[in-house]
Design an enzyme around this catalytic site. Structure first.
Site, PDB file in Angstrom:
ATOM      1  N   GLU A 121      41.307  34.768  33.622  1.00 57.61           N
ATOM      2  CA  GLU A 121      41.436  36.217  33.694  1.00 57.61           C
ATOM      3  C   GLU A 121      42.834  36.608  34.167  1.00 57.61           C
ATOM      4  O   GLU A 121      43.334  35.991  35.093  1.00 57.61           O
ATOM      5  CB  GLU A 121      40.407  36.823  34.659  1.00 57.61           C
ATOM      6  N   GLY A 142      41.557  34.986  44.727  1.00 53.04           N
ATOM      7  CA  GLY A 142      40.638  34.573  45.795  1.00 53.04           C
ATOM      8  C   GLY A 142      39.469  33.804  45.218  1.00 53.04           C
ATOM      9  O   GLY A 142      39.082  32.741  45.705  1.00 53.04           O
ATOM     10  N   ALA A 143      38.908  34.352  44.136  1.00 54.80           N
ATOM     11  CA  ALA A 143      37.747  33.752  43.490  1.00 54.80           C
ATOM     12  C   ALA A 143      37.642  34.319  42.088  1.00 54.80           C
ATOM     13  O   ALA A 143      38.230  35.359  41.799  1.00 54.80           O
ATOM     14  CB  ALA A 143      36.482  34.076  44.273  1.00 54.80           C
ATOM     15  N   MET A 144      36.916  33.620  41.218  1.00 52.14           N
ATOM     16  CA  MET A 144      36.841  34.062  39.824  1.00 52.14           C
ATOM     17  C   MET A 144      35.439  33.859  39.268  1.00 52.14           C
ATOM     18  O   MET A 144      34.878  32.771  39.344  1.00 52.14           O
ATOM     19  CB  MET A 144      37.869  33.264  39.003  1.00 52.14           C
ATOM     20  N   ASN A 150      33.794  33.279  36.481  1.00 50.28           N
ATOM     21  CA  ASN A 150      33.421  32.630  35.217  1.00 50.28           C
ATOM     22  C   ASN A 150      31.894  32.515  35.129  1.00 50.28           C
ATOM     23  O   ASN A 150      31.249  32.177  36.115  1.00 50.28           O
ATOM     24  CB  ASN A 150      34.025  31.230  35.161  1.00 50.28           C
ATOM     25  N   HIS A 209      30.281  39.205  45.783  1.00 48.68           N
ATOM     26  CA  HIS A 209      31.133  39.912  44.817  1.00 48.68           C
ATOM     27  C   HIS A 209      31.116  39.192  43.460  1.00 48.68           C
ATOM     28  O   HIS A 209      30.824  39.788  42.422  1.00 48.68           O
ATOM     29  CB  HIS A 209      32.554  39.986  45.379  1.00 48.68           C
ATOM     30  N   GLU A 210      31.416  37.905  43.488  1.00 47.23           N
ATOM     31  CA  GLU A 210      31.501  37.167  42.214  1.00 47.23           C
ATOM     32  C   GLU A 210      30.131  37.064  41.548  1.00 47.23           C
ATOM     33  O   GLU A 210      30.029  37.088  40.317  1.00 47.23           O
ATOM     34  CB  GLU A 210      32.090  35.767  42.437  1.00 47.23           C
ATOM     35  N   HIS A 234      29.305  40.141  39.608  1.00 51.97           N
ATOM     36  CA  HIS A 234      29.973  40.130  38.306  1.00 51.97           C
ATOM     37  C   HIS A 234      29.147  39.403  37.243  1.00 51.97           C
ATOM     38  O   HIS A 234      29.347  39.640  36.048  1.00 51.97           O
ATOM     39  CB  HIS A 234      31.316  39.406  38.393  1.00 51.97           C
TER      40      HIS A 234
HETATM   41  N1  BES Z   1      37.914  38.955  38.759  1.00 52.77           N
HETATM   42  C1  BES Z   1      38.520  38.757  40.019  1.00 52.77           C
HETATM   43  C2  BES Z   1      39.559  37.658  40.026  1.00 52.77           C
HETATM   44  C3  BES Z   1      40.884  38.067  39.445  1.00 52.77           C
HETATM   45  C4  BES Z   1      41.621  39.057  40.043  1.00 52.77           C
HETATM   46  C5  BES Z   1      41.379  37.449  38.335  1.00 52.77           C
HETATM   47  C6  BES Z   1      42.827  39.432  39.504  1.00 52.77           C
HETATM   48  C7  BES Z   1      42.573  37.819  37.806  1.00 52.77           C
HETATM   49  C8  BES Z   1      43.304  38.818  38.370  1.00 52.77           C
HETATM   50  C9  BES Z   1      37.478  38.418  41.067  1.00 52.77           C
HETATM   51  O1  BES Z   1      36.223  38.937  40.837  1.00 52.77           O
HETATM   52  C10 BES Z   1      37.950  39.051  42.329  1.00 52.77           C
HETATM   53  O2  BES Z   1      37.856  40.234  42.465  1.00 52.77           O
HETATM   54  N2  BES Z   1      38.479  38.246  43.230  1.00 52.77           N
HETATM   55  C11 BES Z   1      39.057  38.721  44.442  1.00 52.77           C
HETATM   56  C12 BES Z   1      38.217  38.367  45.615  1.00 52.77           C
HETATM   57  C13 BES Z   1      37.128  39.364  45.765  1.00 52.77           C
HETATM   58  C14 BES Z   1      36.076  38.925  46.703  1.00 52.77           C
HETATM   59  C15 BES Z   1      37.630  40.700  46.204  1.00 52.77           C
HETATM   60  C16 BES Z   1      40.421  38.140  44.570  1.00 52.77           C
HETATM   61  O3  BES Z   1      40.731  37.209  43.862  1.00 52.77           O
HETATM   62  O4  BES Z   1      41.187  38.638  45.389  1.00 52.77           O
HETATM   63 ZN    ZN Z   2      35.947  40.919  41.171  1.00 52.57          ZN
END
Ligand code: BES
Ligand code: ZN
Length: 881
Positions: free
Chosen positions: A143, A277-279, A281, A313-314, A317
């Site tokens: 992403e 932080g996390a993704m 998939n 959060h993840e 999604h």
């Molecule tokens: N979908 C995002 C990860 C992401 C963010 C991918 C920006 C590419 C670009 C994921 O769901 C997300 O929001 N991750 C957060 C952590 C979350 C707990 C707020 C992140 O990566 O900061």
């Molecule tokens: Zn997110």
């Protein structure tokens, strides 16, 4: 002229002319069959791909996305004939065009591509990472627009397809992907093993995932779904907390969404090198280790809350984002906003004692702070290029969108909102939708004007401030409300007050002061005009304009009303409302509506408050006052410190510096906050002494001190710490047993005051000893340390070419954001010059916001410092005068 005609046509057709990088809409993928053969030692991979596509019309060319891939051959089969395609790479557009000698008919076609790629070290696409022992692994992060770095693809969210993924890996390595393993066989080569994964449900390319390396797992299940938490060897036990959390969360979501978890299994994987932080998939969620792995026995409440929140959060999604996906990136805010809003729900059920709802209110105030800048943006914003798309993942898409959804839920009621969400998901299962579809469904299901309210918050930048005044006449109270946009910029704010054309449809909830023994009326109304009047029962001294603190707006009161509210705040207002009141009073002070004295009087009114979250808000604000507004001249700072110590003395007396058995998590968190602020801002000798003592204990045995206190203790000790302490902390980094311990020690290196030591920290941050993903975070610690900001800035400037490369493709945008904590005209000019000369990808807006923030801080300092000085003159405890 031609252009105008084209433009009109494009508006009518809903086609954007700026969409130079989008794929033509003629070909859609239905299935990808992919075999990856990664070579970890050579940092390369081979790919074999078969895509079944559907052509809407006859064509002789197919365009797909590809970046940093080398094509060997491409053939296309249709209507019984196979042709070899001529491949043209368009590097700028990250596209490959497959051209055919003879056109093929509409209908089904099969594309077969053999290609190869690199396992990069940028933590994007298909990349190479290393565990703590130097063992390599390969992982994906797609992403928003990096699947095209792993396989030629229709890499736009609207092109959903099923995936059959296989991997040929060295024997003995674990292979993890979106779906379950259906077969594992030795070969084709010596020492190789081929792992095949089941066909996935339809999904967008950015949600595909593959991880190959040394990983171990702990396993559980919820509602029949097997759940595994993976970690690199030696760490799987730290996955137990995450496992328990995810089991609880899955059951909650199954019920909440009214649709069972849509994938066959759920894996959560902690990756030592990871860029976001996390993704999310599908079925295969990847995390930074610190956001997944925690020692259940010894982890701090803070880190457990963080881990649980990120998992929630993840997982949200998986339904909202994965099962139903935005059509295009401009609606990414609905994904991220929804997942952010949703996080606290399952945790509230699982761990009610954490009071996550109160943290949501603090998050609203954070979002309002971004939205008070002139350089904020509307939630809905067009984006076409990768940089523009990346820049959409900001505080507006997460925080503001979540806050607006929170307001909408309060307006519709929990069940009303949920019914709308369920209906929306049901309608678009395994498909795509727009944000308009979402609120359209909510409006239909609830029969309330959601579709009138939402556009005013989504398409309009900024947030309203609602001025409320209450007047008594003939035994009832008339509440007059007026809305205007709120800006930190006082000139803009005054202009907006004089009349602007921005108008929000605001669901407003009012609450009366209690009258003797009776509670006071509460009611919710929709404020549809600039002004409105509402009648409430009885005659009361004040009416709160944001009852329940669910509204996404600021409120403003007359000084009299504010004083009266302060007096009874603790009994008459809920903790949520006290948080929002503090934030509102602060916002009034910032634009000069109230003086700093009015605000500090409110702080004094809350002296007996022991709510963790309320005090957190208050302490953050007081920290700002101590850092930026209290001057060094006339011993103002000492006076402020004395006032602060006196304000907080009763709370310290109640809590003490020692954790006690049987205490709640909230009490422990509160003690940690008090320690930090009293030590740092209040320079309280006892707090500093306690911090030193605890630091010695932590260095001897990290688990010998209450886990909440370790962090503030080390921070405070470092502030006056010697080189000897520095070296001891540095040595401890290698002994860390958990991610939390690791960051505890590493971050401490950023809190020292001695420039020589901070210089060492900066050098260390960009050395091989610190993972690229952690470099900028450590530099940020020094940048926000008052003793280190200039030093760190000089360092960033002189090491820019190294700094810029750290943390993955878009991380240097964070450095731009962190510079917004400066409060000095000289630094502002430096920052401006530097980032004008060195443009940072995906940080155009962030840069403007940073300059704006510094300006407001400088302005606030010059205006409020003298007022603070005279207020302190009158209010300082006598001993300190
Ligand atoms: N979908 C995002 C990860 C992401 C963010 C991918 C920006 C590419 C670009 C994921 O769901 C997300 O929001 N991750 C957060 C952590 C979350 C707990 C707020 C992140 O990566 O900061
Ligand atoms: Zn997110």
């Amino acid at each position: 002229m031609k252009q105008i005609v084209l433009l009109t046509a494009s508006i009518l057709l809903g086609v954007c002319l700026c969409s130079a990088q989008r794929l033509p809409m003629t070909t859609a993928p239905e299935n990808y069959r992919l075999t990856f053969t990664p070579d970890l030692d050579k940092a390369t991979f081979a790919g074999d791909e078969t895509i079944r596509v559907h052509l809407a019309q006859p064509t002789s060319q197919i365009v797909l996305n590809a970046a940093e891939l080398t094509f060997d051959t491409a053939t296309i089969s249709a209507a019984g004939a196979t042709q070899t395609a001529k491949i043209t790479i368009n590097k700028d557009k990250e596209q490959a065009e497959l051209a055919l000698g003879k056109p093929i008919p509409a209908g089904e076609a099969i594309i077969h591509i053999k290609y190869s790629g690199i396992l990069n070290s940028d933590m994007r696409g298909f990349y190479l990472g290393k565990d703590d022992h130097g063992r390599k692994y390969a992982a994906t992060q797609f992403e928003p627009v990096d699947a095209r770095r792993a396989f030629p693809s229709f890499d736009e969210p609207n092109y959903k397809a099923t995936f059959d993924i296989s991997v040929v890996a060295t024997k003995g390595l674990a292979a993890i992907s979106n779906s379950k393993i259906i077969s594992e066989t030795d070969g084709p080569g010596n020492g190789q093993r081929t792992v095949r994964f089941a066909t996935t449900p339809k999904m967008s390319s950015y949600l595909a995932a593959l991880i190959v390396g040394n990983f171990e797992y702990v396993e559980g299940e919820a509602d029949g779904i097997p759940i595994r938490v993976y970690a690199t060897p030696g760490k799987k036990e730290l996955g137990k907390f995450a496992l328990e959390a995810s089991e609880n969360i899955l059951k909650f979501y199954d019920h909440y969404f009214g649709i069972k978890y849509p994938y066959a299994k759920l894996d959560l994987i902690g990756l030592p090198d990871f860029s976001p932080g996390a993704m999310e998939n599908t079925g295969c969620i990847t995390y930074r280790e610190s956001l997944l792995l925690a020692d259940d026995q010894h982890a701090s409440v803070k880190s457990k809350k963080l881990v649980a929140g990120v998992i929630a959060h993840e997982m949200a999604h998986q339904w909202f984002g994965d099962l139903v996906t935005m059509k295009w990136w401009d609606d990414i805010w609905l994904n991220e906003g929804f997942a952010t809003w949703m996080e606290s729900k399952p945790i509230e059920t699982w761990k009610p004692e954490w009071n996550g709802k109160l943290d949501d209110v603090s998050a609203i105030t954070t979002a309002l702070n971004v939205d008070s800048l002139a350089n904020t943006r509307p939630i809905l914003q067009a984006a076409e290029t990768p940089d523009q798309i990346f820049e959409l993942f900001d505080g507006i898409a997460y925080g503001k969108a979540a806050a607006v959804l929170q307001m909408l839920e309060a307006y519709l009621g929990r069940e009303g909102f949920r019914a709308g969400v369920n209906e929306y998901l049901k309608q678009h299962t395994y498909g795509n939708a727009t944000a308009g579809d979402f609120w359209g469904t909510l409006a239909k299901v609830s029969r309330k004007p959601v579709d009138k309210i939402m556009p005013t918050f989504v398409k309009q930048a900024g947030a309203p401030m609602i001025s409320a005044s209450a007047q008594c006449s003939a035994g009832s109270t008339t509440v007059s409300l007026a809305q205007q946009r709120y800006y930190y910029d006082r000139q803009r704010f005054e202009q907006a007050a004089a009349g602007d054309n921005e108008l929000w449809q605001v669901p407003v909830c009012l609450k009366e002061a209690p009258d003797g023994s009776s509670k006071g009326e509460q009611k919710c109304e929709l404020l549809t005009e600039k002004q409105g009047t509402f009648t409430m029962k009885g005659c009361v001294p004040w009416v709160l304009a944001n009852a329940g603190a669910t509204g996404y707006y600021r409120s403003s009161y007359s000084p009299d009303a504010l004083r009266n509210m302060a007096k009874s705040a603790e009994s008459a207002l809920t903790p949520e409302e006290r948080i929002i009141l503090l934030s509102d009073a602060w916002a009034s002070m910032r634009v000069g509506r109230d003086s700093i004295g009015d605000y500090l009087a409110l702080a004094e009114g809350l002296q007996a408050d022991r709510n963790r979250a309320v005090l957190e808000t208050l302490l953050n604000q007081l920290e700002y006052v101590g850092r930026h507004l209290a001057n060094d001249n006339n011993s103002d700072r000492e006076k402020f410190q004395a006032w602060l110590r006196q304000l907080l003395a009763p709370a310290v007396r109640d809590l003490g510096w020692q954790a006690k058995p049987g205490e709640s998590d909230e009490q422990r968190s509160l003690r940690a906050q008090l320690l930090m602020v009293l030590g740092e801002t209040g320079k309280d000798p006892e707090a500093l002494e306690a911090a030193k003592r605890m630091t010695e204990q932590v260095l001897a045995d990290p688990n010998s001190v209450d886990s909440e206190l370790a962090q503030p203790a080390l921070h405070l000790a470092a502030m006056s710490g010697s080189e000897e302490l520095y070296d001891r902390v540095l040595a401890k980094i290698k002994t860390a047993k958990t991610p939390e311990q690791y960051y505890l020690f590493v971050n401490t290196l950023g809190y020292f005051s001695d420039p020589k030591l901070l210089q060492r920290t900066l050098e260390y941050a960009i050395s091989e000893d610190v993972r690229s993903q952690d470099s900028l975070g450590l530099i940020a610690k020094v940048m926000t340390n008052p003793a280190g900001e200039r030093l760190a800035w000089e360092f960033v400037r002189s090491h820019w070419s190294e700094v810029e490369k750290k943390g993955g493709p878009f991380a240097s945008a964070d450095v731009v954001a962190v510079a917004g904590s400066f409060c000095d005209p000289g630094l502002r000019d430096d920052v401006t010059d530097f980032f004008t000369a060195h443009r940072v990808n995906a940080a155009e807006r962030t840069f403007k916001q940073t300059v704006e923030r510094i300006n407001y801080c400088v302005d606030l300092k010059s205006r409020q410092s003298p007022q603070l000085a005279s207020w302190l003159q009158q209010h300082t405890p006598s001993a300190a005068k």
